[in-house]
Design a protein around this motif. Structure first.
Motif, PDB file in Angstrom:
ATOM      1  N   VAL A  88     -14.825  46.519 -54.191  1.00  0.00           N
ATOM      2  CA  VAL A  88     -13.506  46.654 -53.259  1.00  0.00           C
ATOM      3  C   VAL A  88     -13.715  46.168 -51.857  1.00  0.00           C
ATOM      4  O   VAL A  88     -14.844  46.131 -51.513  1.00  0.00           O
ATOM      5  N   ALA A  89     -12.646  45.360 -51.413  1.00  0.00           N
ATOM      6  CA  ALA A  89     -12.924  44.737 -50.198  1.00  0.00           C
ATOM      7  C   ALA A  89     -12.913  45.644 -48.971  1.00  0.00           C
ATOM      8  O   ALA A  89     -12.123  46.741 -49.100  1.00  0.00           O
ATOM      9  N   SER A  90     -13.522  45.393 -48.071  1.00  0.00           N
ATOM     10  CA  SER A  90     -13.821  46.246 -46.657  1.00  0.00           C
ATOM     11  C   SER A  90     -12.593  45.978 -45.885  1.00  0.00           C
ATOM     12  O   SER A  90     -12.011  44.992 -46.077  1.00  0.00           O
ATOM     13  N   LYS A  94     -10.923  39.234 -45.209  1.00  0.00           N
ATOM     14  CA  LYS A  94     -10.014  38.084 -45.630  1.00  0.00           C
ATOM     15  C   LYS A  94     -10.512  37.462 -46.715  1.00  0.00           C
ATOM     16  O   LYS A  94     -11.542  37.189 -46.935  1.00  0.00           O
ATOM     17  N   GLY A  95      -9.541  36.833 -47.433  1.00  0.00           N
ATOM     18  CA  GLY A  95     -10.143  36.060 -48.520  1.00  0.00           C
ATOM     19  C   GLY A  95     -10.410  36.676 -50.018  1.00  0.00           C
ATOM     20  O   GLY A  95     -10.309  37.932 -49.989  1.00  0.00           O
ATOM     21  N   LYS A  96     -10.985  36.071 -50.954  1.00  0.00           N
ATOM     22  CA  LYS A  96     -11.369  36.865 -52.101  1.00  0.00           C
ATOM     23  C   LYS A  96     -12.757  37.308 -51.954  1.00  0.00           C
ATOM     24  O   LYS A  96     -13.636  36.906 -51.163  1.00  0.00           O
ATOM     25  N   VAL A  97     -12.788  38.543 -52.543  1.00  0.00           N
ATOM     26  CA  VAL A  97     -13.989  39.364 -52.508  1.00  0.00           C
ATOM     27  C   VAL A  97     -14.655  38.918 -53.909  1.00  0.00           C
ATOM     28  O   VAL A  97     -14.591  39.037 -54.870  1.00  0.00           O
ATOM     29  N   ALA A  98     -16.161  38.640 -53.750  1.00  0.00           N
ATOM     30  CA  ALA A  98     -17.026  38.411 -54.636  1.00  0.00           C
ATOM     31  C   ALA A  98     -17.319  39.682 -55.310  1.00  0.00           C
ATOM     32  O   ALA A  98     -17.624  40.663 -54.865  1.00  0.00           O
ATOM     33  N   GLN A  99     -17.483  39.389 -56.566  1.00  0.00           N
ATOM     34  CA  GLN A  99     -17.810  40.508 -57.635  1.00  0.00           C
ATOM     35  C   GLN A  99     -19.367  40.755 -57.648  1.00  0.00           C
ATOM     36  O   GLN A  99     -20.067  39.511 -57.359  1.00  0.00           O
ATOM     37  N   THR A 100     -19.949  41.595 -57.958  1.00  0.00           N
ATOM     38  CA  THR A 100     -21.284  41.863 -58.312  1.00  0.00           C
ATOM     39  C   THR A 100     -21.735  40.987 -59.406  1.00  0.00           C
ATOM     40  O   THR A 100     -20.823  40.823 -60.180  1.00  0.00           O
ATOM     41  N   LYS A 101     -23.126  40.782 -59.532  1.00  0.00           N
ATOM     42  CA  LYS A 101     -23.665  39.907 -60.515  1.00  0.00           C
ATOM     43  C   LYS A 101     -23.219  40.600 -61.980  1.00  0.00           C
ATOM     44  O   LYS A 101     -23.019  40.179 -62.920  1.00  0.00           O
ATOM     45  N   GLU A 102     -23.435  42.036 -61.742  1.00  0.00           N
ATOM     46  CA  GLU A 102     -23.530  43.006 -63.061  1.00  0.00           C
ATOM     47  C   GLU A 102     -22.220  42.986 -63.311  1.00  0.00           C
ATOM     48  O   GLU A 102     -21.796  43.037 -64.557  1.00  0.00           O
TER      49      GLU A 102
END
Length: 189
Positions: A88-90, A94-102
């Motif tokens: 979830v973005a803080s 701004k922009g796309k939030v990277a997902q975790t590796k898992e």
């Protein structure tokens, strides 16, 4: 059918695709060791079980068993999505939030279900591509040890001999016996 580690450029090849489950197993072990997520152990166990049952069945499962394992696979994926939620973005980001590796690993397993489980549906599809990687490892080691092959013809001779020996081994023949046979035959001239 190309069995590979999901490197995106491979997907552009016009052929069937299967994903290497040895790569999945290593990535799942990372999730287990460093993120302590239970879904990864469940998926790892399920893939190992399917591989064992496929091997016991002679290389391919019946449609009934396939449906059973696909349902189990989807159940693990569904439970995993609860344990491994989207990032979830803080506030103010701004922009796309990277997902975790898992989560990326989980999404790949979900999105490429057919390619991941193809080994149980088709007799000629391996669970992993480790044999192919082992086969090319010798050439890579030769390059690294000597820095390179001295000439293109030397590289070609190396590959031809290596291919001959690997094919002999895969057909159940002794490499040494095949080399002796090669030099004893009249065709060796």
């Amino acid at each position: 059918i190309l069995c590979h580690d999901h490197w995106k450029p491979y997907l552009s090849y016009e052929c069937g695709h299967a994903l290497c489950n040895a790569h999945h197993q290593r990535e799942l072990q990372w999730v287990i060791d460093f993120r302590k997520q239970k879904w990864a152990k469940s998926m790892q166990t399920l893939l190992t079980t399917i591989n064992k049952k496929t091997h016991e069945a002679g290389g391919m499962l019946s449609e009934e068993r396939q449906k059973h394992y696909i349902a189990e696979y989807r159940t693990v994926i569904k439970l995993a999505k609860n344990e491994c939620p989207l990032t979830v973005a803080s506030i103010g980001h701004k922009g796309k939030v990277a997902q975790t590796k898992e989560r990326n690993r989980l999404d790949r397993l979900a999105d490429y279900e057919d390619e991941t489980l193809l080994f149980m549906k088709k007799a000629n599809v391996p669970f992993t591509n480790n044999a192919a990687e082992r086969d090319i490892r010798m050439a890579k080691a030769q390059q690294k040890i000597s820095g390179c092959f001295r000439s293109m013809s030397g590289a070609k001779y190396f590959c031809r001999i290596r291919s001959y020996l690997l094919t002999s081994n895969k057909r159940g023949h002794s490499s040494f016996a095949q080399i002796v046979k090669l030099f004893e035959s009249d065709d060796a001239n």
